[in-house]
Design a protein around this motif. Structure first.
Motif, PDB file in Angstrom:
ATOM      1  N   VAL A   1       1.145  -0.969  -0.020  1.00 31.27           N
ATOM      2  CA  VAL A   1      -0.001   0.019   0.218  1.00 31.27           C
ATOM      3  C   VAL A   1       0.947   1.399   0.005  1.00 31.27           C
ATOM      4  O   VAL A   1       1.879   1.418   0.813  1.00 31.27           O
ATOM      5  CB  VAL A   1      -1.020  -0.089   0.933  1.00 31.27           C
ATOM      6  CG1 VAL A   1      -1.827   1.665   1.244  1.00 31.27           C
ATOM      7  CG2 VAL A   1      -1.804  -1.100   1.162  1.00 31.27           C
TER       8      VAL A   1
ATOM      9  N   ASN B   1       1.393   5.235  -0.480  1.00 29.15           N
ATOM     10  CA  ASN B   1       0.913   6.241   0.233  1.00 29.15           C
ATOM     11  C   ASN B   1      -0.999   5.797   0.317  1.00 29.15           C
ATOM     12  O   ASN B   1      -1.476   7.168  -0.285  1.00 29.15           O
ATOM     13  CB  ASN B   1       1.221   7.858  -1.344  1.00 29.15           C
ATOM     14  CG  ASN B   1       1.807   7.596  -1.231  1.00 29.15           C
ATOM     15  OD1 ASN B   1       3.121   7.724   0.287  1.00 29.15           O
ATOM     16  ND2 ASN B   1       2.704   8.689  -2.542  1.00 29.15           N
ATOM     17  N   GLY B   2      -1.097   5.053   0.460  1.00 34.49           N
ATOM     18  CA  GLY B   2      -2.690   4.705   1.194  1.00 34.49           C
ATOM     19  C   GLY B   2      -3.092   4.205  -0.550  1.00 34.49           C
ATOM     20  O   GLY B   2      -4.610   3.969   0.308  1.00 34.49           O
ATOM     21  N   ARG B   3      -3.049   3.902  -1.285  1.00 30.99           N
ATOM     22  CA  ARG B   3      -3.372   3.649  -2.463  1.00 30.99           C
ATOM     23  C   ARG B   3      -2.164   1.885  -3.061  1.00 30.99           C
ATOM     24  O   ARG B   3      -1.065   1.809  -2.642  1.00 30.99           O
ATOM     25  CB  ARG B   3      -2.959   4.021  -3.479  1.00 30.99           C
ATOM     26  CG  ARG B   3      -3.623   5.242  -3.521  1.00 30.99           C
ATOM     27  CD  ARG B   3      -5.567   5.232  -2.916  1.00 30.99           C
ATOM     28  NE  ARG B   3      -5.878   4.121  -4.229  1.00 30.99           N
ATOM     29  CZ  ARG B   3      -6.943   3.190  -4.477  1.00 30.99           C
ATOM     30  NH1 ARG B   3      -8.062   3.480  -3.357  1.00 30.99           N
ATOM     31  NH2 ARG B   3      -7.726   2.751  -4.646  1.00 30.99           N
TER      32      ARG B   3
ATOM     33  N   ASN C   1      -2.136   2.464  -7.181  1.00 24.57           N
ATOM     34  CA  ASN C   1      -2.980   2.188  -7.838  1.00 24.57           C
ATOM     35  C   ASN C   1      -4.565   3.181  -7.759  1.00 24.57           C
ATOM     36  O   ASN C   1      -4.661   3.692  -6.785  1.00 24.57           O
ATOM     37  CB  ASN C   1      -3.712   0.605  -9.150  1.00 24.57           C
ATOM     38  CG  ASN C   1      -2.826   0.416  -9.144  1.00 24.57           C
ATOM     39  OD1 ASN C   1      -1.868   0.933  -9.377  1.00 24.57           O
ATOM     40  ND2 ASN C   1      -3.117  -1.803  -9.369  1.00 24.57           N
ATOM     41  N   THR C   2      -4.866   3.604  -8.625  1.00 14.74           N
ATOM     42  CA  THR C   2      -6.053   4.823  -8.584  1.00 14.74           C
ATOM     43  C   THR C   2      -7.064   4.603  -9.139  1.00 14.74           C
ATOM     44  O   THR C   2      -7.986   5.647  -9.846  1.00 14.74           O
ATOM     45  CB  THR C   2      -5.526   6.869  -8.776  1.00 14.74           C
ATOM     46  OG1 THR C   2      -4.977   7.023 -10.099  1.00 14.74           O
ATOM     47  CG2 THR C   2      -4.581   7.028  -7.165  1.00 14.74           C
TER      48      THR C   2
ATOM     49  N   ARG D   1      -7.200   7.757 -12.094  1.00 11.99           N
ATOM     50  CA  ARG D   1      -7.350   8.548 -11.454  1.00 11.99           C
ATOM     51  C   ARG D   1      -6.062   9.860 -11.907  1.00 11.99           C
ATOM     52  O   ARG D   1      -6.436  11.114 -12.134  1.00 11.99           O
ATOM     53  CB  ARG D   1      -8.359   9.120 -10.636  1.00 11.99           C
ATOM     54  CG  ARG D   1      -9.578   8.547 -10.536  1.00 11.99           C
ATOM     55  CD  ARG D   1     -10.228   8.147  -9.224  1.00 11.99           C
ATOM     56  NE  ARG D   1     -11.738   7.185  -9.596  1.00 11.99           N
ATOM     57  CZ  ARG D   1     -11.844   6.315 -10.128  1.00 11.99           C
ATOM     58  NH1 ARG D   1     -10.991   5.371 -10.330  1.00 11.99           N
ATOM     59  NH2 ARG D   1     -13.209   5.691 -10.094  1.00 11.99           N
TER      60      ARG D   1
ATOM     61  N   ALA E   1      -7.635  -2.599  -0.508  1.00 15.56           N
ATOM     62  CA  ALA E   1      -8.375  -0.957  -0.835  1.00 15.56           C
ATOM     63  C   ALA E   1      -9.509  -0.684  -0.259  1.00 15.56           C
ATOM     64  O   ALA E   1      -9.944   0.324   0.726  1.00 15.56           O
ATOM     65  CB  ALA E   1      -8.361  -0.562  -1.983  1.00 15.56           C
TER      66      ALA E   1
ATOM     67  N   GLU F   1     -13.813   1.136  -4.584  1.00 16.23           N
ATOM     68  CA  GLU F   1     -12.628   1.191  -4.403  1.00 16.23           C
ATOM     69  C   GLU F   1     -11.747  -0.236  -4.579  1.00 16.23           C
ATOM     70  O   GLU F   1     -10.472  -0.116  -4.822  1.00 16.23           O
ATOM     71  CB  GLU F   1     -12.098   1.452  -2.839  1.00 16.23           C
ATOM     72  CG  GLU F   1     -12.907   2.622  -2.382  1.00 16.23           C
ATOM     73  CD  GLU F   1     -11.809   3.773  -2.788  1.00 16.23           C
ATOM     74  OE1 GLU F   1     -10.509   3.813  -3.419  1.00 16.23           O
ATOM     75  OE2 GLU F   1     -12.565   4.823  -2.733  1.00 16.23           O
TER      76      GLU F   1
ATOM     77  N   ALA G   1     -10.718   0.244  -8.852  1.00 16.68           N
ATOM     78  CA  ALA G   1      -9.859   1.105  -8.902  1.00 16.68           C
ATOM     79  C   ALA G   1      -8.780   0.751  -8.838  1.00 16.68           C
ATOM     80  O   ALA G   1      -7.320   0.993  -9.378  1.00 16.68           O
ATOM     81  CB  ALA G   1     -10.399   2.609  -7.694  1.00 16.68           C
TER      82      ALA G   1
ATOM     83  N   ARG H   1     -11.181  -4.867   9.592  1.00 12.08           N
ATOM     84  CA  ARG H   1      -9.945  -4.546   9.659  1.00 12.08           C
ATOM     85  C   ARG H   1      -9.749  -3.229  10.798  1.00 12.08           C
ATOM     86  O   ARG H   1     -10.021  -2.804  11.048  1.00 12.08           O
ATOM     87  CB  ARG H   1      -9.884  -3.400   8.368  1.00 12.08           C
ATOM     88  CG  ARG H   1      -8.240  -2.368   8.030  1.00 12.08           C
ATOM     89  CD  ARG H   1      -8.397  -1.788   7.334  1.00 12.08           C
ATOM     90  NE  ARG H   1      -8.667  -2.268   5.843  1.00 12.08           N
ATOM     91  CZ  ARG H   1      -9.028  -2.106   4.807  1.00 12.08           C
ATOM     92  NH1 ARG H   1     -10.605  -1.446   4.765  1.00 12.08           N
ATOM     93  NH2 ARG H   1      -8.927  -2.687   4.469  1.00 12.08           N
TER      94      ARG H   1
ATOM     95  N   VAL I   1      -1.621   5.886   6.602  1.00 17.03           N
ATOM     96  CA  VAL I   1      -2.734   6.542   5.490  1.00 17.03           C
ATOM     97  C   VAL I   1      -3.269   6.478   4.224  1.00 17.03           C
ATOM     98  O   VAL I   1      -3.529   5.274   3.699  1.00 17.03           O
ATOM     99  CB  VAL I   1      -1.353   7.169   4.105  1.00 17.03           C
ATOM    100  CG1 VAL I   1      -1.310   7.771   3.242  1.00 17.03           C
ATOM    101  CG2 VAL I   1       0.039   7.866   5.135  1.00 17.03           C
ATOM    102  N   ARG I   2      -4.886   6.833   4.040  1.00 14.41           N
ATOM    103  CA  ARG I   2      -5.966   6.553   3.602  1.00 14.41           C
ATOM    104  C   ARG I   2      -6.114   7.793   2.425  1.00 14.41           C
ATOM    105  O   ARG I   2      -5.869   8.847   2.383  1.00 14.41           O
ATOM    106  CB  ARG I   2      -6.437   7.055   4.587  1.00 14.41           C
ATOM    107  CG  ARG I   2      -7.892   5.562   4.904  1.00 14.41           C
ATOM    108  CD  ARG I   2      -7.750   4.501   4.842  1.00 14.41           C
ATOM    109  NE  ARG I   2      -9.240   3.489   3.917  1.00 14.41           N
ATOM    110  CZ  ARG I   2      -8.877   2.744   2.830  1.00 14.41           C
ATOM    111  NH1 ARG I   2      -7.517   3.212   2.245  1.00 14.41           N
ATOM    112  NH2 ARG I   2      -9.963   2.763   2.438  1.00 14.41           N
ATOM    113  N   SER I   3      -6.429   6.785   1.619  1.00 12.77           N
ATOM    114  CA  SER I   3      -6.529   8.017   0.897  1.00 12.77           C
ATOM    115  C   SER I   3      -7.097   7.127  -0.977  1.00 12.77           C
ATOM    116  O   SER I   3      -7.667   5.812  -1.109  1.00 12.77           O
ATOM    117  CB  SER I   3      -5.075   8.283  -0.686  1.00 12.77           C
ATOM    118  OG  SER I   3      -5.566   8.606  -2.273  1.00 12.77           O
TER     119      SER I   3
ATOM    120  N   ALA J   1     -10.268   6.622  -4.102  1.00 14.80           N
ATOM    121  CA  ALA J   1      -9.567   6.977  -5.539  1.00 14.80           C
ATOM    122  C   ALA J   1     -11.590   7.160  -5.966  1.00 14.80           C
ATOM    123  O   ALA J   1     -11.267   7.843  -6.832  1.00 14.80           O
ATOM    124  CB  ALA J   1      -9.122   6.257  -6.336  1.00 14.80           C
ATOM    125  N   ALA J   2     -12.192   5.918  -5.743  1.00 11.00           N
ATOM    126  CA  ALA J   2     -14.035   5.519  -6.437  1.00 11.00           C
ATOM    127  C   ALA J   2     -15.135   6.066  -5.636  1.00 11.00           C
ATOM    128  O   ALA J   2     -15.347   6.732  -6.006  1.00 11.00           O
ATOM    129  CB  ALA J   2     -13.778   4.377  -6.554  1.00 11.00           C
TER     130      ALA J   2
END
Lengths: 252, 233
Positions: free
Chosen positions: A69, A71-73, A77-78, A81, A174, A225, A228, B103, B109-111, B113-114
């Motif tokens: 993971v 930076n939080g992805r 992957n985004t 985006r 995700a 998520e 994505a 969880r 860090v949480r981000s 996208a969708a």
């Protein structure tokens, strides 16, 4: 490139972990993300520090072994985006990051995927889901002629597209609910679209969903998520097919 | 490395699986969609005047007479709504709890996208809607909260209440919450029922969610805003 990485360090499954900062001064932007970690580990080895444990195997984006993971992805992957196509961590390159950037690297976070060490998690739960029903039964000995059973083109295409799932677990990582429904959906759809998958279709979906839930994954809330983050771009509609098959299985 | 063997638990039956709970939520949710559309139609009767509104309210109670007793049809509908509410809330809280346990160690860090804003507010927005429904029942069903005075005529009660700005504000906020809940809920229900197995069907279900959210929130907001700004007397 100069970068700073914040990496989750954890000595063992029961150990307390924490994020540790490392500075890297000489990183080429043509390195893959895992090669950057290799450079870090060589440096740590020289300094007598325990290297960072992370999973990798083929480094060609097809085995499903790597997964971080970033930076939080998951895999960074985004879903396009950020202007970049989805990929696996091994196919992600340092040119995707800015000079001087701080990159936070964590393992998949899900109780169904316990951390073994540092960035390595135990994904046996996925194997248990497959063992519960992600197969077809066939007699051994004489393989039937492959063209003996015709398959509609549309169905064959969809089955093939969703069969590209490599079981990396990015969907779980995700998902805000740590649900494995995109993975289960991909496997269910793959076999449900093919004639060979029909005899066990209804028992399969019940067994795989029961195993998924028993393993401690959360429920799906259709946020998207997972898709994505998926390095193979498995679409959300496999979850719809999974839901429909489970509903229909109750009438069989 | 050696792989771990899980202790076999009792198998989860399909109806008690996370998907079974979602089905319960989707079906009860779609019943609520039908209900809010009917409720909205009734509210818009105020545009035809106070007499029409009161007549509609009265007719709800004598609906089905003489086959049904006074208020019979209304009570059948209320019981169905209550059952749907129990199913909706039970499945929501069970899944919420399960998701939290899935969880226990959160990301540093949480981000996203969708995720849409609506999807992120489903749970707390739902709790807010539940609180609003209780408030709303106290005001217009049990007649315990009297804003703007007490009246025997439903229309007079409505017009007096929504002349008060802060009450209208509560309803505006609640309807925004409802719109957001519908936006994600309608799409999610279609997905759970398995009607979105193609990319095109997914787009249609998402569009249906947005259209219903706008129509329902808009339709419900016409009477209170009309009253507050003096267009409906």
């Amino acid at each position: 490139m100069r970068i700073k990485v914040r990496i989750w360090r954890q000595d063992g499954p029961a150990a307390q972990g924490k994020l540790v900062d490392y500075d890297l001064d000489d990183i080429s932007e043509d390195m893959s993300f895992l090669e950057m970690l290799d450079v870090l580990n060589e440096d740590l080895n020289e300094r007598g520090v325990e290297p960072v444990a992370f999973d990798s195997d083929c480094r060609e984006g097809i085995c499903g072994m790597c997964g971080l993971v970033i930076n939080g992805r998951p895999h960074g992957n985004t879903g396009g985006r950020d202007g970049e196509a989805n990929t696996t961590t091994c196919q992600l390159h340092m040119r995707s990051f800015a000079d001087g950037e701080t990159i936070t690297i964590e393992p998949w976070r899900a109780d169904a995927f316990p951390v073994i060490r540092d960035l390595v998690v135990d994904r046996t739960a996925f194997d248990r889901i497959i063992a519960a029903g992600g197969f077809i039964s066939a007699n051994t000995g004489s393989a039937p002629e492959a063209h003996a059973v015709p398959v509609e083109k549309k169905r064959a295409d969809r089955a093939f597209d969703v069969a590209t799932c490599i079981g990396c677990g990015a969907c779980v990582a995700a998902c805000p609910n740590a649900s494995g429904m995109l993975f289960v959906g991909a496997k269910i759809t793959h076999l449900a679209e093919l004639p060979q998958g029909q005899p066990e279709r209804w028992t399969r979906v019940q067994a795989m969903v029961a195993e998924h839930d028993a393993d401690g994954f959360g429920g799906c809330t259709n946020i998207g998520e997972c898709s994505a983050a998926c390095p193979k771009d498995i679409p959300l509609d496999v979850i719809s097919t999974l839901n429909k098959d489970l509903r229909r299985s109750m009438l069989h | 490395m050696a792989t771990t063997t899980l202790q076999k638990k009792k198998p989860i039956s399909p109806m008690h699986s996370t998907i079974g709970l979602k089905l319960m939520m989707a079906v009860s949710g779609l019943f609520f969609v039908l209900y809010v559309l009917l409720h909205m139609y009734g509210n818009l009767k105020i545009l035809s005047g106070r007499a029409a509104f009161d007549e509609y309210a009265h007719h709800l109670r004598i609906l089905g007479e003489p086959m049904l007793p006074y208020g019979g049809a209304l009570w059948i509908f209320r019981i169905l709504l209550l059952l749907a509410l129990v199913a909706h809330v039970y499945s929501a809280f069970t899944l919420w709890k399960g998701a939290g346990e899935a969880r226990s160690h959160k990301y540093a860090v949480r981000s996203a996208a969708a995720a849409t804003v609506s999807s992120r507010w489903m749970r707390w927005g739902g709790v807010a809607l539940l609180a609003f429904v209780v408030f709303h029942l106290f005001q217009f069903t049990w007649l315990q909260i009297n804003v703007g005075g007490e009246f025997s005529s439903p229309a007079a009660r409505v017009v007096a209440a929504f002349g008060v700005w802060w009450l209208t504000l509560i309803y505006v906020v609640a309807l925004i919450a409802l719109a957001m809940h519908l936006r994600h809920g309608v799409w999610s229900a279609c997905q759970t029922l398995g009607y979105t197995s193609t990319a095109r069907a997914r787009r249609t279900a998402n569009a249906a969610g947005i259209v219903l959210a706008v129509v329902v929130a808009g339709g419900f907001l016409i009477p209170p805003l009309g009253i507050l700004f003096g267009a409906i007397k």
